[in-house]
Design a protein around this motif. Structure first.
Motif, PDB file in Angstrom:
ATOM      1  N   HIS A   1      -5.231  20.815  16.027  1.00 38.02           N
ATOM      2  CA  HIS A   1      -6.562  21.232  16.443  1.00 38.02           C
ATOM      3  C   HIS A   1      -7.353  20.081  17.045  1.00 38.02           C
ATOM      4  N   TYR A   2      -7.257  18.893  16.472  1.00 42.94           N
ATOM      5  CA  TYR A   2      -8.062  17.775  16.951  1.00 42.94           C
ATOM      6  C   TYR A   2      -7.511  17.153  18.232  1.00 42.94           C
ATOM      7  N   MET A   3      -6.174  17.139  18.366  1.00 39.48           N
ATOM      8  CA  MET A   3      -5.571  16.316  19.409  1.00 39.48           C
ATOM      9  C   MET A   3      -4.767  17.097  20.442  1.00 39.48           C
ATOM     10  N   ALA A   4      -4.731  18.426  20.295  1.00 41.67           N
ATOM     11  CA  ALA A   4      -3.956  19.210  21.258  1.00 41.67           C
ATOM     12  C   ALA A   4      -4.620  20.493  21.698  1.00 41.67           C
ATOM     13  N   ALA A   5      -5.545  21.030  20.902  1.00 48.18           N
ATOM     14  CA  ALA A   5      -6.019  22.392  21.164  1.00 48.18           C
ATOM     15  C   ALA A   5      -7.504  22.525  21.459  1.00 48.18           C
ATOM     16  N   SER A   6      -8.328  21.554  21.084  1.00 46.64           N
ATOM     17  CA  SER A   6      -9.783  21.749  21.118  1.00 46.64           C
ATOM     18  C   SER A   6     -10.406  21.222  22.404  1.00 46.64           C
ATOM     19  N   ARG A   7     -10.048  21.820  23.508  1.00 46.02           N
ATOM     20  CA  ARG A   7     -10.601  21.392  24.796  1.00 46.02           C
ATOM     21  C   ARG A   7     -12.117  21.542  24.826  1.00 46.02           C
ATOM     22  N   SER A   8     -12.638  22.604  24.230  1.00 43.37           N
ATOM     23  CA  SER A   8     -14.083  22.843  24.272  1.00 43.37           C
ATOM     24  C   SER A   8     -14.864  21.748  23.552  1.00 43.37           C
ATOM     25  N   LEU A   9     -14.251  21.087  22.577  1.00 43.24           N
ATOM     26  CA  LEU A   9     -14.948  20.017  21.857  1.00 43.24           C
ATOM     27  C   LEU A   9     -14.925  18.708  22.634  1.00 43.24           C
ATOM     28  N   TRP A  10     -13.801  18.411  23.291  1.00 46.30           N
ATOM     29  CA  TRP A  10     -13.641  17.151  24.010  1.00 46.30           C
ATOM     30  C   TRP A  10     -14.109  17.241  25.464  1.00 46.30           C
ATOM     31  N   ASP A  11     -14.290  18.446  25.947  1.00 45.83           N
ATOM     32  CA  ASP A  11     -14.669  18.674  27.343  1.00 45.83           C
ATOM     33  C   ASP A  11     -13.555  18.283  28.312  1.00 45.83           C
ATOM     34  N   GLU A  12     -12.345  18.162  27.830  1.00 47.23           N
ATOM     35  CA  GLU A  12     -11.150  18.008  28.639  1.00 47.23           C
ATOM     36  C   GLU A  12      -9.947  18.253  27.742  1.00 47.23           C
ATOM     37  N   PHE A  13      -8.769  18.376  28.336  1.00 48.58           N
ATOM     38  CA  PHE A  13      -7.593  18.697  27.541  1.00 48.58           C
ATOM     39  C   PHE A  13      -7.258  17.545  26.606  1.00 48.58           C
ATOM     40  N   PRO A  14      -7.206  17.800  25.300  1.00 45.96           N
ATOM     41  CA  PRO A  14      -6.916  16.720  24.347  1.00 45.96           C
ATOM     42  C   PRO A  14      -5.565  16.064  24.583  1.00 45.96           C
ATOM     43  N   THR A  15      -4.594  16.821  25.093  1.00 41.79           N
ATOM     44  CA  THR A  15      -3.288  16.225  25.336  1.00 41.79           C
ATOM     45  C   THR A  15      -3.352  15.115  26.388  1.00 41.79           C
TER      46      THR A  15
ATOM     47  N   GLU B   1       3.652  31.229  24.530  1.00 37.52           N
ATOM     48  CA  GLU B   1       2.458  31.903  25.041  1.00 37.52           C
ATOM     49  C   GLU B   1       1.384  30.895  25.411  1.00 37.52           C
ATOM     50  N   ARG B   2       1.228  29.861  24.591  1.00 33.37           N
ATOM     51  CA  ARG B   2       0.230  28.831  24.889  1.00 33.37           C
ATOM     52  C   ARG B   2       0.646  28.006  26.110  1.00 33.37           C
ATOM     53  N   VAL B   3       1.948  27.694  26.182  1.00 30.12           N
ATOM     54  CA  VAL B   3       2.436  26.931  27.329  1.00 30.12           C
ATOM     55  C   VAL B   3       2.216  27.715  28.620  1.00 30.12           C
ATOM     56  N   ARG B   4       2.523  29.010  28.579  1.00 28.55           N
ATOM     57  CA  ARG B   4       2.336  29.833  29.772  1.00 28.55           C
ATOM     58  C   ARG B   4       0.866  29.944  30.149  1.00 28.55           C
ATOM     59  N   LEU B   5      -0.013  29.847  29.180  1.00 30.66           N
ATOM     60  CA  LEU B   5      -1.438  29.994  29.434  1.00 30.66           C
ATOM     61  C   LEU B   5      -2.023  28.772  30.132  1.00 30.66           C
ATOM     62  N   ILE B   6      -1.658  27.569  29.690  1.00 34.55           N
ATOM     63  CA  ILE B   6      -2.295  26.372  30.241  1.00 34.55           C
ATOM     64  C   ILE B   6      -1.330  25.433  30.953  1.00 34.55           C
ATOM     65  N   GLY B   7      -0.028  25.721  30.870  1.00 34.41           N
ATOM     66  CA  GLY B   7       0.937  24.915  31.606  1.00 34.41           C
ATOM     67  C   GLY B   7       1.611  23.856  30.744  1.00 34.41           C
ATOM     68  N   ILE B   8       2.862  23.575  31.055  1.00 35.51           N
ATOM     69  CA  ILE B   8       3.637  22.623  30.279  1.00 35.51           C
ATOM     70  C   ILE B   8       3.087  21.207  30.398  1.00 35.51           C
ATOM     71  N   ALA B   9       2.473  20.878  31.505  1.00 38.25           N
ATOM     72  CA  ALA B   9       1.906  19.538  31.672  1.00 38.25           C
ATOM     73  C   ALA B   9       0.745  19.312  30.713  1.00 38.25           C
TER      74      ALA B   9
END
Length: 403
Positions: A43-57, A259-267
């Motif tokens: 949640h902190y480092m891979a999924a919470s884009r709305s908190l970081w304002d960019e993709f955590p990955t 499903e998550r990969v297809r949603l936002i992309g493998i990159a």
């Protein structure tokens, strides 16, 4: 994120994380924390884009291939739950089982729902706001909101609805009396029905038999049978059920992550199918090590507390991140901020465990246990049979009824 045979008598393990000869399975406490930490990292480092304002990955690219797999911490929770809940119900009545589950799950859960309600109603925090009405928050207190198609107050609460349905299935099964042979039949039947539900996608079958989660519960219960009856000649069948659960789990996990990969992309979510297969394999190997006793060397007493705080940590870590990360993301290094948020989450989870969860369990268990005793006494007097004292209902350690 929207488990000649002796009869079931006094249980080897009443569900407090204790195995044969009453030894506490500290290794399960360790695995609970591993699962919770994995979910928190996800949640902190891979999924919470709305908190970081960019993709955590992108922010945490060096560890992205690991943190994206943290989503599978929920699957480890389900495996542990299958093991522990069969341990818990074995040799106990449905009433005792219900008291143990309600007293175990609800105190910390009620606290979490109330905290979330206060936070989003009376502060400026907006991250992960479920946008529920007061009535919907009240329904969330029952943990049955999923039955009414009402949103969950916390993002991880969906897994508790899955757990409750698992408890109902196991409670219904326990009415016939639990033995090794009956467990094997039950698990085989559930696996077959779950497979049918997955193939047909029939709404009723999917709701009842939970094809995407059932493999973990089935395998977890089979692992418990191996743990309890491993030296017996019938041990081959539990291993076969583990193998079936493993195969079904690979499909369920690759689909869920895919499903998550297809949603936002493998990159942006680097979790290819082969990585998911490795992660699920490691999770199953860890549970096999528990079942076979290979982790008995874990004895350090504080690990019990580490396992105990995982439930409040699981319930509250997303809410804590919604407060801290948006407030400090522009002034602190992301790695430092994540470390601080994790430390605060673990510290607050420990406080909730000591001040709310543990005393709340004791209070609720004693009152529900007294109600159960009185109900039994009334039925016995109605039949003209002498009343007897009902043994105390064992305390439950946290499994994580989780994601």
């Amino acid at each position: 994120m929207r488990h000649s045979v002796p009869p079931a008598g006094a249980p080897d393990a009443p569900g407090d994380g204790r195995g044969e000869r009453g030894r506490r399975l500290v290794e399960l406490d360790v695995l609970r924390f591993v699962a919770a930490f994995a979910v928190m990292s996800f949640h902190y480092m891979a999924a919470s884009r709305s908190l970081w304002d960019e993709f955590p990955t992108k922010l945490f690219a060096p560890v992205a291939r690991l943190t994206t797999l943290g989503i599978l911490g929920v699957e480890l929770f389900f495996l542990i739950s299958g093991f522990v809940i069969l341990m818990s119900v074995w040799g106990h009545t449905v009433g005792e089982f219900a008291v143990s589950r309600v007293s175990r799950l609800y105190p910390a859960y009620w606290f979490a729902v109330i905290v979330i309600f206060i936070l989003y109603r009376f502060s400026g925090v907006s991250g992960f706001d479920p946008k529920l009405s007061t009535g919907e928050y009240l329904l969330n207190l029952t943990m049955l909101q999923g039955a009414f198609d009402v949103g969950h107050a916390g993002g991880v609460f969906w897994s508790l609805w899955v757990e409750l349905r698992f408890y109902v299935l196991l409670a219904l099964f326990s009415l016939v009396g639990i033995t090794l042979r009956r467990c094997l039949v039950f698990l085989a039947a559930w696996a077959g029905l779950a497979l049918l539900a997955e193939v047909t996608q029939n709404d009723v079958l999917v709701f009842v038999f939970m094809p995407r989660q059932a493999p973990y519960f089935i395998a977890g219960m089979a692992f418990f049978l191996i743990h309890r009856f491993g030296a017996r000649s019938a041990a081959l069948m539990p291993w076969l059920l583990v193998a079936v659960g493993y195969g079904m789990s690979l499909h369920a996990a690759t689909e869920r992550v895919g499903e998550r990969v297809r949603l936002i992309g493998i990159a942006r979510y680097p979790a290819p199918p082969e990585a998911v297969i490795v992660a699920i394999t490691v999770v199953y190997l860890l549970m096999a090590a528990v079942a076979l006793g290979w982790l008995r060397w874990l004895r350090w007493r504080p690990l019990v507390t580490v396992g105990a705080l995982t439930y409040p940590l699981y319930l509250l870590h997303q809410t804590i991140s919604a407060v801290l990360i948006p407030a400090y993301r522009d002034v602190l290094d992301p790695w430092l901020l994540t470390g601080i948020t994790m430390a605060v989450s673990i510290a607050l989870a420990y406080a909730v465990y000591r001040l709310v969860d543990r005393p709340g369990q004791r209070w609720l268990r004693s009152r529900l246990g007294a109600l159960l005793d009185r109900s039994r006494g009334s039925r016995r007097r109605g039949r003209g049979t002498p009343s007897r004292t009902v043994p105390p209902i064992p305390a439950q350690s946290p499994e994580a009824s989780v994601p």
